[in-house]
Design a protein around this motif. Structure first.
Motif, PDB file in Angstrom:
ATOM      1  N   THR A 198     -19.403   0.840 -16.991  1.00 12.25           N
ATOM      2  CA  THR A 198     -20.611   0.085 -16.657  1.00 12.25           C
ATOM      3  C   THR A 198     -20.702  -0.146 -15.154  1.00 12.25           C
ATOM      4  O   THR A 198     -21.755   0.045 -14.534  1.00 12.25           O
ATOM      5  N   ARG A 199     -19.593  -0.548 -14.550  1.00 16.70           N
ATOM      6  CA  ARG A 199     -19.589  -0.795 -13.104  1.00 16.70           C
ATOM      7  C   ARG A 199     -19.870   0.487 -12.324  1.00 16.70           C
ATOM      8  O   ARG A 199     -20.630   0.490 -11.347  1.00 16.70           O
ATOM      9  N   GLN A 200     -19.267   1.586 -12.737  1.00 17.53           N
ATOM     10  CA  GLN A 200     -19.496   2.855 -12.045  1.00 17.53           C
ATOM     11  C   GLN A 200     -20.944   3.320 -12.227  1.00 17.53           C
ATOM     12  O   GLN A 200     -21.553   3.879 -11.303  1.00 17.53           O
ATOM     13  N   HIS A 201     -21.484   3.084 -13.417  1.00 17.31           N
ATOM     14  CA  HIS A 201     -22.870   3.434 -13.710  1.00 17.31           C
ATOM     15  C   HIS A 201     -23.817   2.693 -12.761  1.00 17.31           C
ATOM     16  O   HIS A 201     -24.735   3.286 -12.175  1.00 17.31           O
ATOM     17  N   LEU A 202     -23.579   1.415 -12.567  1.00 17.80           N
ATOM     18  CA  LEU A 202     -24.414   0.616 -11.671  1.00 17.80           C
ATOM     19  C   LEU A 202     -24.271   1.075 -10.221  1.00 17.80           C
ATOM     20  O   LEU A 202     -25.256   1.113  -9.468  1.00 17.80           O
ATOM     21  N   LEU A 203     -23.066   1.439  -9.832  1.00 13.31           N
ATOM     22  CA  LEU A 203     -22.847   1.913  -8.470  1.00 13.31           C
ATOM     23  C   LEU A 203     -23.569   3.233  -8.240  1.00 13.31           C
ATOM     24  O   LEU A 203     -24.188   3.449  -7.188  1.00 13.31           O
ATOM     25  N   GLU A 204     -23.511   4.133  -9.211  1.00 14.78           N
ATOM     26  CA  GLU A 204     -24.198   5.417  -9.064  1.00 14.78           C
ATOM     27  C   GLU A 204     -25.709   5.218  -8.989  1.00 14.78           C
ATOM     28  O   GLU A 204     -26.413   5.925  -8.247  1.00 14.78           O
ATOM     29  N   ALA A 205     -26.232   4.257  -9.758  1.00 16.80           N
ATOM     30  CA  ALA A 205     -27.663   3.969  -9.697  1.00 16.80           C
ATOM     31  C   ALA A 205     -28.037   3.465  -8.307  1.00 16.80           C
ATOM     32  O   ALA A 205     -29.091   3.810  -7.761  1.00 16.80           O
ATOM     33  N   TYR A 206     -27.171   2.645  -7.736  1.00 15.47           N
ATOM     34  CA  TYR A 206     -27.381   2.138  -6.373  1.00 15.47           C
ATOM     35  C   TYR A 206     -27.440   3.293  -5.375  1.00 15.47           C
ATOM     36  O   TYR A 206     -28.333   3.353  -4.517  1.00 15.47           O
ATOM     37  N   ILE A 207     -26.512   4.220  -5.494  1.00 12.91           N
ATOM     38  CA  ILE A 207     -26.481   5.371  -4.590  1.00 12.91           C
ATOM     39  C   ILE A 207     -27.733   6.222  -4.769  1.00 12.91           C
ATOM     40  O   ILE A 207     -28.328   6.708  -3.794  1.00 12.91           O
ATOM     41  N   ALA A 208     -28.178   6.396  -6.024  1.00 11.07           N
ATOM     42  CA  ALA A 208     -29.394   7.174  -6.284  1.00 11.07           C
ATOM     43  C   ALA A 208     -30.607   6.521  -5.636  1.00 11.07           C
ATOM     44  O   ALA A 208     -31.477   7.203  -5.085  1.00 11.07           O
ATOM     45  N   MET A 209     -30.658   5.182  -5.687  1.00  9.03           N
ATOM     46  CA  MET A 209     -31.791   4.487  -5.076  1.00  9.03           C
ATOM     47  C   MET A 209     -31.742   4.539  -3.557  1.00  9.03           C
ATOM     48  O   MET A 209     -32.728   4.255  -2.885  1.00  9.03           O
ATOM     49  N   ARG A 210     -30.590   4.916  -3.017  1.00  7.13           N
ATOM     50  CA  ARG A 210     -30.458   5.136  -1.566  1.00  7.13           C
ATOM     51  C   ARG A 210     -30.542   6.631  -1.251  1.00  7.13           C
ATOM     52  O   ARG A 210     -30.103   7.075  -0.195  1.00  7.13           O
ATOM     53  N   HIS A 211     -31.076   7.393  -2.216  1.00  3.29           N
ATOM     54  CA  HIS A 211     -31.291   8.834  -2.041  1.00  3.29           C
ATOM     55  C   HIS A 211     -29.996   9.570  -1.712  1.00  3.29           C
ATOM     56  O   HIS A 211     -29.957  10.483  -0.888  1.00  3.29           O
ATOM     57  N   GLY A 212     -28.919   9.175  -2.402  1.00  4.89           N
ATOM     58  CA  GLY A 212     -27.649   9.874  -2.283  1.00  4.89           C
ATOM     59  C   GLY A 212     -26.731   9.365  -1.191  1.00  4.89           C
ATOM     60  O   GLY A 212     -25.612   9.868  -1.055  1.00  4.89           O
ATOM     61  N   ASP A 213     -27.169   8.381  -0.433  1.00  2.00           N
ATOM     62  CA  ASP A 213     -26.327   7.825   0.628  1.00  2.00           C
ATOM     63  C   ASP A 213     -25.271   6.921  -0.007  1.00  2.00           C
ATOM     64  O   ASP A 213     -25.571   5.847  -0.508  1.00  2.00           O
TER      65      ASP A 213
END
Length: 235
Positions: A198-213
Motif C-alpha cells: 500500500t505504501r509503495q503504491h501511494l509513492l508510485e502514484a505520487y511519482i506519476a503525478m510528478r510525471h515520473g520525477d
C-alpha cells in the motif's frame, strides 16, 4: 475535430478538454475561450459552458476575473504533504484491517478489482470512475480496521488526492500490479506485506503525478519514507 452524439455533447467536450489538460496541450495557466473551443469542436457554446462547470467542480479549472476559465496545476508542496500523511495512515490502517477481513470483504475486493481492470477502456474512467473504484477497493481494508477516526482522516486525504489525480493519466500499469499484490496479501492475511504494498503504491502514484520525477527532497515525505522503510520500486 468535431464532437458527435448531441445527447452527451457536454460530457464529450469535458473529456476532450480534460485530456488536453492531462497531456499538457492545455498547461497550467491556460485560458479556455468558450467561443473558440465551440468553433473548433463544432458545437454550440452551451455544452462548452457545461463542460467548464464540470471541470471546475473536479478542480481542474478556476474562474479568474477578466480571464474566465483558467487551467490550474497541482500544488506540489501540498501533494507531498498529502502523500506523506497517506503513506503513514493508510499503511497503519492496512496493518490493523487485514487480520479482520472477512471472506465477504475479500470477495468484494475481487469484484472491485475486476471492475477496475475492465473499466480502463471506459470513456469515463479518467474522469472519476477510477477514483471511485480505487477508493472502494482500498476502503474495504481500512473499514475493517475498526477505527472510524482513522478511516475518516484517510477519506479526507483521499478526496484531496483524488482531485489531484485527475490531472494525470490514471491508467498506468503499475496500479493494476499493486492492486493484485495487495489482494494476494489480504488473501494470505499477511498484514505487513499489504501495508508495504500500500505504501509503495501511494509513492508510485505520487511519482506519476510528478510525471515520473522520483526526486525526494528532505522534508515530511522523506521522513515518512525513512520511518516506514518505503522506496519506489516502479511496479
Amino acid at each position: 475535430m468535431t464532437i458527435h452524439r448531441p445527447a452527451r455533447m457536454a460530457d464529450q467536450v469535458t473529456r476532450v478538454l480534460r485530456d488536453r489538460i492531462v497531456d499538457g496541450t492545455l498547461p497550467a495557466g491556460s485560458r479556455i475561450d468558450i467561443g473558440e473551443t465551440a468553433n473548433e469542436l463544432g458545437v454550440s457554446p452551451t455544452p462548452v459552458r457545461e463542460a467548464l462547470v464540470q471541470l471546475e467542480s473536479l478542480g481542474l479549472l478556476t474562474r479568474e476575473p477578466y480571464r474566465g476559465a483558467v487551467v490550474v496545476g497541482i500544488d506540489l508542496n501540498r501533494l507531498e504533504e498529502v502523500t506523506a500523511l497517506r503513506i503513514d495512515l493508510e499503511g497503519r490502517a492496512a496493518e490493523l484491517g487485514v487480520p479482520r477481513l472477512s471472506d465477504a470483504d475479500l470477495e468484494r475486493m475481487r469484484e472491485v478489482l475486476g471492475q477496475l481492470e475492465r473499466g480502463s477502456d471506459d470513456a469515463a474512467f479518467s474522469l472519476g470512475l477510477f477514483n471511485e473504484l480505487n477508493r472502494e477497493f482500498h476502503s474495504v481494508i481500512y473499514r475493517a480496521s475498526d477505527s472510524p477516526t482513522l478511516v475518516r482522516l484517510i477519506d479526507l486525504l483521499g478526496a484531496e488526492a483524488d482531485r489531484m489525480r485527475l490531472h494525470v493519466d490514471v491508467r498506468a500499469p503499475f496500479a493494476e500490479a499493486f492492486h493484485r499484490q495487495i489482494l494476494a496479501g489480504c488473501e494470505r492475511r499477511d498484514a505487513p506485506a499489504v501495508a508495504a504494498a500500500t505504501r509503495q503504491h501511494l509513492l508510485e502514484a505520487y511519482i506519476a503525478m510528478r510525471h515520473g520525477d522520483d526526486t525526494i527532497s528532505p522534508g515530511i515525505l522523506a521522513d515518512v519514507l525513512s520511518s516506514t522503510g518505503t522506496e519506489a520500486r516502479h511496479g
